[in-house]
Structure formats: structure tokens, C-alpha cells
Design an enzyme around this catalytic site. Structure first.
Site, PDB file in Angstrom:
ATOM      1  N   LYS A  21       0.803  -1.235   0.000  1.00 42.27           N
ATOM      2  CA  LYS A  21       0.000   0.000   0.000  1.00 42.27           C
ATOM      3  C   LYS A  21       0.832   1.280   0.000  1.00 42.27           C
ATOM      4  O   LYS A  21       0.398   2.300  -0.520  1.00 42.27           O
ATOM      5  CB  LYS A  21      -0.950   0.008   1.200  1.00 42.27           C
ATOM      6  CG  LYS A  21      -2.085  -0.999   1.075  1.00 42.27           C
ATOM      7  CD  LYS A  21      -3.073  -0.879   2.216  1.00 42.27           C
ATOM      8  CE  LYS A  21      -4.128  -1.968   2.125  1.00 42.27           C
ATOM      9  NZ  LYS A  21      -5.135  -1.885   3.172  1.00 42.27           N
TER      10      LYS A  21
ATOM     11  N   ASN B 169      -4.883   1.991  -1.636  1.00 42.23           N
ATOM     12  CA  ASN B 169      -5.367   0.600  -1.744  1.00 42.23           C
ATOM     13  C   ASN B 169      -6.077   0.345  -3.081  1.00 42.23           C
ATOM     14  O   ASN B 169      -6.402  -0.790  -3.395  1.00 42.23           O
ATOM     15  CB  ASN B 169      -6.287   0.226  -0.574  1.00 42.23           C
ATOM     16  CG  ASN B 169      -7.694   0.787  -0.733  1.00 42.23           C
ATOM     17  OD1 ASN B 169      -7.880   1.799  -1.406  1.00 42.23           O
ATOM     18  ND2 ASN B 169      -8.664   0.142  -0.121  1.00 42.23           N
TER      19      ASN B 169
ATOM     20  N   ASP C 223     -10.241   2.506   2.079  1.00 45.13           N
ATOM     21  CA  ASP C 223     -10.460   1.791   3.351  1.00 45.13           C
ATOM     22  C   ASP C 223     -11.217   2.648   4.373  1.00 45.13           C
ATOM     23  O   ASP C 223     -12.239   2.233   4.918  1.00 45.13           O
ATOM     24  CB  ASP C 223      -9.116   1.366   3.971  1.00 45.13           C
ATOM     25  CG  ASP C 223      -8.539   0.131   3.301  1.00 45.13           C
ATOM     26  OD1 ASP C 223      -9.304  -0.648   2.703  1.00 45.13           O
ATOM     27  OD2 ASP C 223      -7.306  -0.053   3.385  1.00 45.13           O
TER      28      ASP C 223
ATOM     29  N   ALA D   8      -2.117   1.374  14.929  1.00 46.32           N
ATOM     30  CA  ALA D   8      -1.593   2.546  14.211  1.00 46.32           C
ATOM     31  C   ALA D   8      -1.046   2.139  12.847  1.00 46.32           C
ATOM     32  O   ALA D   8      -0.207   2.823  12.274  1.00 46.32           O
ATOM     33  CB  ALA D   8      -0.512   3.227  15.046  1.00 46.32           C
ATOM     34  N   GLY D   9      -1.503   0.999  12.332  1.00 47.11           N
ATOM     35  CA  GLY D   9      -1.066   0.526  11.020  1.00 47.11           C
ATOM     36  C   GLY D   9      -1.902   1.157   9.913  1.00 47.11           C
ATOM     37  O   GLY D   9      -2.546   2.202  10.103  1.00 47.11           O
ATOM     38  N   GLY D  10      -1.908   0.510   8.747  1.00 48.27           N
ATOM     39  CA  GLY D  10      -2.595   1.057   7.581  1.00 48.27           C
ATOM     40  C   GLY D  10      -4.074   1.300   7.818  1.00 48.27           C
ATOM     41  O   GLY D  10      -4.604   2.360   7.443  1.00 48.27           O
TER      42      GLY D  10
HETATM   43  P1  NDP Z   1      -0.697  -3.337   9.836  1.00 46.56           P
HETATM   44  O1  NDP Z   1       0.251  -4.474   9.830  1.00 46.56           O
HETATM   45  O2  NDP Z   1      -0.364  -2.103   9.068  1.00 46.56           O
HETATM   46  O3  NDP Z   1      -0.953  -2.885  11.378  1.00 46.56           O
HETATM   47  C1  NDP Z   1      -1.261  -3.819  12.370  1.00 46.56           C
HETATM   48  C2  NDP Z   1      -1.566  -3.112  13.681  1.00 46.56           C
HETATM   49  O4  NDP Z   1      -1.950  -4.112  14.634  1.00 46.56           O
HETATM   50  C3  NDP Z   1      -0.389  -2.368  14.292  1.00 46.56           C
HETATM   51  O5  NDP Z   1      -0.852  -1.215  14.940  1.00 46.56           O
HETATM   52  C4  NDP Z   1       0.159  -3.383  15.313  1.00 46.56           C
HETATM   53  O6  NDP Z   1       0.827  -2.776  16.395  1.00 46.56           O
HETATM   54  C5  NDP Z   1      -1.138  -3.996  15.802  1.00 46.56           C
HETATM   55  N1  NDP Z   1      -0.960  -5.319  16.392  1.00 46.56           N
HETATM   56  C6  NDP Z   1      -0.758  -6.494  15.729  1.00 46.56           C
HETATM   57  N2  NDP Z   1      -0.656  -7.513  16.607  1.00 46.56           N
HETATM   58  C7  NDP Z   1      -0.792  -6.965  17.861  1.00 46.56           C
HETATM   59  C8  NDP Z   1      -0.788  -7.504  19.182  1.00 46.56           C
HETATM   60  N3  NDP Z   1      -0.616  -8.811  19.404  1.00 46.56           N
HETATM   61  N4  NDP Z   1      -0.970  -6.649  20.217  1.00 46.56           N
HETATM   62  C9  NDP Z   1      -1.146  -5.323  20.001  1.00 46.56           C
HETATM   63  N5  NDP Z   1      -1.167  -4.753  18.756  1.00 46.56           N
HETATM   64  C10 NDP Z   1      -0.987  -5.565  17.714  1.00 46.56           C
HETATM   65  O7  NDP Z   1      -2.077  -3.929   9.361  1.00 46.56           O
HETATM   66  P2  NDP Z   1      -3.339  -3.123   8.754  1.00 46.56           P
HETATM   67  O8  NDP Z   1      -3.539  -1.890   9.541  1.00 46.56           O
HETATM   68  O9  NDP Z   1      -3.223  -3.034   7.292  1.00 46.56           O
HETATM   69  O10 NDP Z   1      -4.512  -4.162   9.066  1.00 46.56           O
HETATM   70  C11 NDP Z   1      -5.010  -4.315  10.386  1.00 46.56           C
HETATM   71  C12 NDP Z   1      -6.284  -5.132  10.314  1.00 46.56           C
HETATM   72  O11 NDP Z   1      -7.269  -4.412   9.586  1.00 46.56           O
HETATM   73  C13 NDP Z   1      -6.112  -6.474   9.594  1.00 46.56           C
HETATM   74  O12 NDP Z   1      -6.721  -7.469  10.396  1.00 46.56           O
HETATM   75  C14 NDP Z   1      -6.900  -6.308   8.309  1.00 46.56           C
HETATM   76  O13 NDP Z   1      -7.529  -7.508   7.914  1.00 46.56           O
HETATM   77  C15 NDP Z   1      -7.937  -5.290   8.718  1.00 46.56           C
HETATM   78  N6  NDP Z   1      -8.451  -4.523   7.591  1.00 46.56           N
HETATM   79  C16 NDP Z   1      -9.788  -4.588   7.353  1.00 46.56           C
HETATM   80  C17 NDP Z   1     -10.331  -3.897   6.320  1.00 46.56           C
HETATM   81  C18 NDP Z   1     -11.803  -4.005   6.073  1.00 46.56           C
HETATM   82  O14 NDP Z   1     -12.236  -3.535   5.019  1.00 46.56           O
HETATM   83  N7  NDP Z   1     -12.590  -4.557   6.979  1.00 46.56           N
HETATM   84  C19 NDP Z   1      -9.520  -3.052   5.409  1.00 46.56           C
HETATM   85  C20 NDP Z   1      -8.121  -3.017   5.778  1.00 46.56           C
HETATM   86  C21 NDP Z   1      -7.618  -3.741   6.834  1.00 46.56           C
HETATM   87  P3  NDP Z   1       2.410  -2.430  16.333  1.00 46.56           P
HETATM   88  O15 NDP Z   1       2.550  -1.154  15.557  1.00 46.56           O
HETATM   89  O16 NDP Z   1       2.770  -2.284  17.756  1.00 46.56           O
HETATM   90  O17 NDP Z   1       3.074  -3.604  15.670  1.00 46.56           O
END
Ligand code: NDP
Length: 286
Positions: free
Chosen positions: A73, A94, A109, A135-137
Site C-alpha cells: 500500500k 489501496n 479503506d 496505528a497501522g494502515g
Molecule cells: P498493519 O500491519 O499495518 O498494522 C497492524 C496493527 O496491529 C499495528 O498497529 C500493530 O501494532 C497492531 N498489532 C498487531 N498484533 C498486535 C498484538 N498482538 N498486540 C497489540 N497490537 C498488535 O495492518 P493493517 O492496519 O493493514 O490491518 C489491520 C487489520 O485491519 C487487519 O486485520 C486487516 O484484515 C484489517 N483490515 C480490514 C479492512 C476491512 O475492510 N474490513 C480493510 C483493511 C484492513 P504495532 O505497531 O505495535 O506492531
């Protein structure tokens, strides 16, 4: 048969890695069928080092557009001719649309989430106090759209400090919302006065679908709007929130609407949202 048959299909799809479990094909193709469009949606495995070649391939094959998912992305930005303002603000794309010879980037998104929030949950963001886990995508696109829709305050709660702080800095500097960061260590309590709580982490996503967020569930107040981005009819997080009389919103609506917005950008037609939603729900509960 018509005297001028047209056997050529219009191609869109998704580049990702890993991508095999991405369910978008199910709803997009259901949408094409419902409108009798001769379009196909291809789910394509693209390794990070091959993205440049894949984007060149998109042009060479005259594809009409593409979705990008993990891990492309952000990296895709360098291969685009133009990026729409919200996507440029988020720094992530996206959906790519081919407009003549140009490849134009958009991010649907957060817009999909907003449509689900206002349309399905009947909740307006203006003035609301929002807490977002992650704080991810997904968190980036949702928080930017909430800020642009006039949210009163946004708290970003994240395990990793760098990603959390950089998102808060972006929100404060570019959107005018008041945003703050909380480091997520151990069990987190939802602050008093929170109107909307959103899980935007990947916790609850298969194969770890039973995993539950480490928060103090008693701090979820009755009537609070609790949302999950995990695209499933429910999650352990939402089930627990219901115990505390929260109003819940699952991530299927977000997935459908972000796809519906892409559908319209590609085909120029209003997406048959109901047919797309039904196809997706069926894929999750065959
Ligand atoms: P990223 O990898 O960019 O970000 C993941 C986030 O989850 C980070 O903030 C990470 O924290 C946190 N995280 C992961 N594991 C843990 C844990 N065990 N404890 C605490 N924090 C955790 O992923 P995306 O943001 O792209 O995607 C996140 C979710 O959103 C996915 O499940 C995806 O399927 C969903 N999604 C759904 C959409 C929809 O249309 N419904 C569209 C896009 C995404 P840290 O920074 O500390 O690693």
C-alpha cells in the site's frame, strides 16, 4: 449470437503477499455478475521485490485498475502518476484506477469504514471522542477520514511507540483534529467519555480468530459504539463489548463499502452493494 461479438474482458484485481485468503474477489465478481458486466477480478501473488514489474504489467495488460494489500500500500506510491488528496495525506493507496494512460491512486479503506459507520450503525463522527487501537494502515486511513469528518478528539492506542506517535503527529499537523497517543502496555482502560472505540489491529484475524484484545472490558460504557475492522460477522472483542451493552459494528460492512467505492471508480457504475454483501457473508458462512 450478436454479429459483433466482444470476447474481451476488462481486468482488475489485487496485488498482495500473502494474498490467497483475500476474499475481495468473491464480492467484486458478484457485483460484476449482478450488473452483467464482462469484468474479471484476479487475485495475484506479487512479492515485494516484484511490485515495479507488476505495475508495469498492469499497464502492459491494459488492466482497468488494481487493489493493493499488504505489503504494497505504501510502496505503490512511487509507480503512480497521480494520488488523490486523502490517500496522499495517509501516504497509502489501496486502489489504483487507470484513467487514460495515467495510473491514479486512491484509498477507500477509511471511506468504507465511514460509510459503514454512518449507514449501518447510524452514527455521525462530528464532535465524537474516538479511541483507536492500532496505528497501522487500517488505523491511518480510518483516523484521517474520522478527522476530516469532524471528530472531536482521537486517541491512538498502540503497542509500538514510533508508529503511534507518527500517526498522531500527522493527525495534529494535517487535519485539525486534537489527537493524542497512549502506549499500549498491559491491560488498557477505555477513557471516560469515549463515544466510539475501534479495533484497527490485526487481533482477531484468522488463524488467531480466538485472540482477544487486552483491555479492561468493564470500562466499556453502555451505548458506546464499538467497532472492529476484522472482516468477519463477529469477533471475541465485539462479543465481549455486547456483554457491556455496547452498540457494535463488525468489519464486513467496511470491506463491502471500500470495495463498492473501488467498483464505482473502476466501472463508473453504482455498486450493487446488497449482492456484494450477500456473496461475502456466504463466503464467511458457507
Ligand atoms: P498493519 O500491519 O499495518 O498494522 C497492524 C496493527 O496491529 C499495528 O498497529 C500493530 O501494532 C497492531 N498489532 C498487531 N498484533 C498486535 C498484538 N498482538 N498486540 C497489540 N497490537 C498488535 O495492518 P493493517 O492496519 O493493514 O490491518 C489491520 C487489520 O485491519 C487487519 O486485520 C486487516 O484484515 C484489517 N483490515 C480490514 C479492512 C476491512 O475492510 N474490513 C480493510 C483493511 C484492513 P504495532 O505497531 O505495535 O506492531
Amino acid at each position: 449470437m450478436s454479429s459483433n461479438p466482444n470476447y474481451k474482458e476488462e481486468l482488475v484485481g489485487v496485488f498482495g503477499h500473502p494474498v490467497a485468503e483475500n476474499p475481495t474477489v468473491v464480492m467484486q465478481e458478484a457485483g460484476f455478475r449482478a450488473l452483467n458486466l464482462n469484468w474479471r477480478y484476479l487475485t495475484i501473488e506479487v512479492y515485494p521485490q516484484d511490485l515495479a514489474a507488476a505495475m508495469q504489467g498492469l499497464r502492459a495488460l491494459n488492466m482497468r485498475g488494481i487493489n493493493l494489500t499488504i505489503p504494497h500500500k505504501v510502496a505503490v506510491l512511487q509507480y503512480l502518476d497521480e494520488v488523490r488528496p486523502d490517500a496522499a495525506l495517509m501516504g497509502a493507496v489501496n486502489t489504483v484506477v487507470r484513467v487514460g494512460e495515467k495510473l491514479v491512486g486512491e484509498n477507500t479503506d477509511g471511506k468504507g469504514f465511514m460509510r459503514s459507520l454512518t449507514g449501518d450503525a447510524k452514527v455521525e463522527a462530528r464532535g465524537k471522542r474516538v479511541a483507536i487501537l492500532g496505528a497501522g494502515g487500517a488505523a491511518r486511513s480510518i483516523s484521517v477520514e474520522l478527522a476530516l469528518a469532524g471528530a472531536g478528539r482521537i486517541t491512538i492506542v498502540n503497542r509500538g511507540e514510533e508508529r503511534g506517535r507518527s500517526l498522531v503527529d500527522l493527525l495534529n499537523a494535517k487535519t485539525g483534529v486534537k489527537a493524542d497517543f497512549v502506549r499500549w502496555q498491559g491491560t488498557w482502560s477505555v477513557p471516560d467519555g469515549t463515544d466510539i472505540l475501534i479495533n484497527a489491529t490485526s487481533i482477531g484475524l484468522p488463524p488467531k480468530a480466538a485472540e482477544k484484545l487486552d483491555i479492561e472490558y468493564e470500562t466499556i460504557a453502555p451505548g458506546m459504539v464499538v467497532c472492529d475492522v476484522i472482516p468477519a460477522p463477529t469477533t471475541p472483542f465485539l462479543e465481549e463489548a455486547k456483554e457491556y451493552e455496547a452498540k457494535t459494528l463488525d468489519g464486513l460492512g467496511m470491506l463491502v463499502y471500500q470495495g463498492a467505492i473501488a467498483f464505482k471508480l473502476w466501472t463508473g457504475r453504482d455498486a450493487p452493494v446488497e449482492a456484494m454483501h450477500q456473496a461475502l457473508a456466504k463466503a464467511f458462512n458457507p
